[in-house]
Design a protein around this motif. Structure first.
Motif, PDB file in Angstrom:
ATOM      1  N   ASP A  35      12.490  56.360 -35.043  1.00 43.33           N
ATOM      2  CA  ASP A  35      13.079  57.703 -35.015  1.00 43.33           C
ATOM      3  C   ASP A  35      14.291  57.807 -35.923  1.00 43.33           C
ATOM      4  O   ASP A  35      14.506  58.833 -36.582  1.00 43.33           O
ATOM      5  CB  ASP A  35      13.482  58.074 -33.591  1.00 43.33           C
ATOM      6  CG  ASP A  35      12.296  58.442 -32.717  1.00 43.33           C
ATOM      7  OD1 ASP A  35      11.174  58.552 -33.241  1.00 43.33           O
ATOM      8  OD2 ASP A  35      12.509  58.624 -31.498  1.00 43.33           O
ATOM      9  N   ARG A  36      15.095  56.759 -35.952  1.00 42.13           N
ATOM     10  CA  ARG A  36      16.279  56.790 -36.821  1.00 42.13           C
ATOM     11  C   ARG A  36      15.864  56.833 -38.289  1.00 42.13           C
ATOM     12  O   ARG A  36      16.475  57.548 -39.100  1.00 42.13           O
ATOM     13  CB  ARG A  36      17.174  55.573 -36.549  1.00 42.13           C
ATOM     14  CG  ARG A  36      18.486  55.580 -37.338  1.00 42.13           C
ATOM     15  CD  ARG A  36      19.367  54.444 -36.911  1.00 42.13           C
ATOM     16  NE  ARG A  36      20.528  54.305 -37.787  1.00 42.13           N
ATOM     17  CZ  ARG A  36      21.408  53.307 -37.726  1.00 42.13           C
ATOM     18  NH1 ARG A  36      21.269  52.371 -36.800  1.00 42.13           N
ATOM     19  NH2 ARG A  36      22.418  53.230 -38.568  1.00 42.13           N
ATOM     20  N   LEU A  37      14.823  56.099 -38.639  1.00 37.53           N
ATOM     21  CA  LEU A  37      14.322  56.138 -40.011  1.00 37.53           C
ATOM     22  C   LEU A  37      13.764  57.515 -40.353  1.00 37.53           C
ATOM     23  O   LEU A  37      14.009  58.048 -41.443  1.00 37.53           O
ATOM     24  CB  LEU A  37      13.243  55.074 -40.205  1.00 37.53           C
ATOM     25  CG  LEU A  37      13.722  53.628 -40.256  1.00 37.53           C
ATOM     26  CD1 LEU A  37      12.561  52.673 -40.053  1.00 37.53           C
ATOM     27  CD2 LEU A  37      14.438  53.348 -41.574  1.00 37.53           C
ATOM     28  N   LEU A  38      13.015  58.100 -39.417  1.00 39.91           N
ATOM     29  CA  LEU A  38      12.455  59.420 -39.656  1.00 39.91           C
ATOM     30  C   LEU A  38      13.563  60.462 -39.793  1.00 39.91           C
ATOM     31  O   LEU A  38      13.518  61.310 -40.699  1.00 39.91           O
ATOM     32  CB  LEU A  38      11.503  59.799 -38.522  1.00 39.91           C
ATOM     33  CG  LEU A  38      10.829  61.167 -38.598  1.00 39.91           C
ATOM     34  CD1 LEU A  38      10.118  61.377 -39.928  1.00 39.91           C
ATOM     35  CD2 LEU A  38       9.859  61.355 -37.448  1.00 39.91           C
ATOM     36  N   ALA A  39      14.571  60.395 -38.929  1.00 39.53           N
ATOM     37  CA  ALA A  39      15.689  61.344 -39.016  1.00 39.53           C
ATOM     38  C   ALA A  39      16.417  61.213 -40.352  1.00 39.53           C
ATOM     39  O   ALA A  39      16.805  62.223 -40.964  1.00 39.53           O
ATOM     40  CB  ALA A  39      16.657  61.117 -37.861  1.00 39.53           C
ATOM     41  N   THR A  40      16.588  59.990 -40.824  1.00 37.47           N
ATOM     42  CA  THR A  40      17.252  59.771 -42.107  1.00 37.47           C
ATOM     43  C   THR A  40      16.421  60.361 -43.248  1.00 37.47           C
ATOM     44  O   THR A  40      16.958  61.034 -44.147  1.00 37.47           O
ATOM     45  CB  THR A  40      17.472  58.264 -42.342  1.00 37.47           C
ATOM     46  OG1 THR A  40      18.285  57.748 -41.292  1.00 37.47           O
ATOM     47  CG2 THR A  40      18.161  58.012 -43.675  1.00 37.47           C
ATOM     48  N   ALA A  41      15.117  60.130 -43.214  1.00 41.45           N
ATOM     49  CA  ALA A  41      14.231  60.690 -44.241  1.00 41.45           C
ATOM     50  C   ALA A  41      14.267  62.217 -44.215  1.00 41.45           C
ATOM     51  O   ALA A  41      14.266  62.873 -45.267  1.00 41.45           O
ATOM     52  CB  ALA A  41      12.809  60.187 -44.036  1.00 41.45           C
TER      53      ALA A  41
END
Length: 281
Positions: free
Chosen positions: A34-40
Motif C-alpha cells: 500500500d505504501r508503494l502504491l500510495a507513493t506511485a
C-alpha cells in the motif's frame, strides 16, 4: 459454471468478507504494498490532476482508495461504484468518520453496467485496484466502458493481478495444477476464491489500445518480496515475512522497492502490475 453462477459466487465471496476486509491493513506485507502504491499515485497521478478533480473508484469495495484520494485532495469529488451492498456500507461509514461523505457518492452495481449507470457523467480519474478486473466477466469491455467515462486527458489507473506471480505462488505451495492454469490467464490464490482473470504485459497493452487509451506508465510491485499463503487471508501474516519486515527493515525494503519499481522491464517481476493510461485530449 455459468456466467450468472460466477457473478453470484463473486458477489457472495466479497459480501462475506466486507466487515473484516480492512484487516489486511494490519499485515506488514500489504502495508508495504500500500505504501508503494500510495507513493506511485502521488508521483504519477495526483501531480497530473487539477485540485478539484472528479474520480471514479471502479470496484471500490470498502473505500480504502477512495479514502486515499479524498483525503489527499480535499477539493476532489467522486463516485465509488461496487458490486456488493455490504462493502458499500463499510465504505459509507468510513467516509462519515473521516469527514468526506459530502464529496463522495456511493453506487451499487455490476461494472458490466457502469457505462449505463453513470451515463452523462465524466471523470478526470478512474481507478481499479487489486483484483477488480480479475473478477469482471469481460475485462476488455469493462476497460472500454470506463474509458468512455473519462474526460479528454483523463487518467485510468489500474493495479492488476499478474499471471506470472500467480503461477509462482502456486508452484511455491505445491499446487501445480493451479500454476499451469494461471499461465493460461485464469487462476486463483486460495481454494475459497473464484477463478479470476490474470494479466501480463501483452494483454495490458492490447486492452488499453483497444479502448483508445495511451499507456504512460506500465510497472509492477512489490518486486523484491512476495506474499506468503497467509497474506492471501484477511488475518495473520507469514512468520518469515513478519521477521523480514520488522523494525527498520521495513523502511529499508520500502526504499529498495521504491527505487526499482520504475526500472525498465520490471513489470513482469511485480506481484501486481501498475498502469497509468490516458484518454487522448
Amino acid at each position: 459454471m455459468t456466467e450468472l453462477q460466477y457473478d453470484q459466487a463473486v458477489k457472495g465471496y466479497f459480501s462475506e468478507k466486507a466487515e473484516a476486509y480492512d484487516d489486511v491493513d494490519l499485515q506488514p506485507y500489504w502495508m508495504l504494498s500500500d505504501r508503494l502504491l500510495a507513493t506511485a499515485l502521488r508521483e504519477d497521478v495526483l501531480s497530473r490532476l487539477p485540485e478539484d478533480f472528479a474520480f471514479l473508484d471502479a470496484g471500490g469495495g470498502t473505500g480504502r482508495w477512495t479514502s486515499f484520494f479524498a483525503e489527499e485532495a480535499p477539493k476532489s469529488t467522486g463516485v465509488l461504484f461496487d458490486l456488493t451492498r455490504e462493502m458499500i456500507q463499510v465504505a459509507e461509514a468510513k467516509a462519515e468518520r473521516r469527514g468526506f461523505a459530502d464529496r463522495v457518492e456511493f453506487r451499487q452495481g455490476d461494472l458490466a453496467e457502469v457505462g449505463q449507470a453513470l451515463q452523462g457523467r465524466s471523470f478526470d480519474l478512474a481507478f481499479n485496484f487489486h483484483n477488480v478486473l480479475g473478477f469482471v466477466a469481460d475485462p476488455e469491455q469493462t476497460i472500454k466502458d470506463v474509458a468512455a467515462l473519462l474526460k479528454p486527458g483523463g487518467l485510468l489507473v489500474s493495479f492488476l493481478p499478474s499471471v506470472w506471480h500467480a503461477a509462482f505462488f502456486n508452484v511455491g505451495i505445491g499446487r501445480l495444477d493451479e500454476a499451469e492454469k494461471a499461465l493460461t490467464g485464469r487462476g486463483r490464490f486460495t481454494d475459497t476464491m473464484p477463478d479470476m482473470h490474470l494479466y501480463d504485459v501483452e494483454r495490458i497493452e492490447k486492452m488499453h489500445a483497444a479502448a483508445g487509451l495511451e499507456l504512460d506508465v506500465l510497472s509492477g510491485f512489490p518486486n523484491l518480496i512476495y506474499p506468503g499463503y497467509q497474506e492471501t487471508q484477511l488475518h495473520g501474516s507469514t512468520d518469515q515475512l513478519v521477521d523480514i519486515l520488522a523494525g527498520e527493515n521495513f523502511d529499508r525494503i520500502f526504499a529498495m522497492e521504491n527505487k526499482v519499481r520504475s526500472a525498465p522491464g520490471i513489470a513482469g517481476r511485480g506481484n501486481n502490475l501498475f498502469t497509468v493510461a490516458r484518454r487522448p485530449a
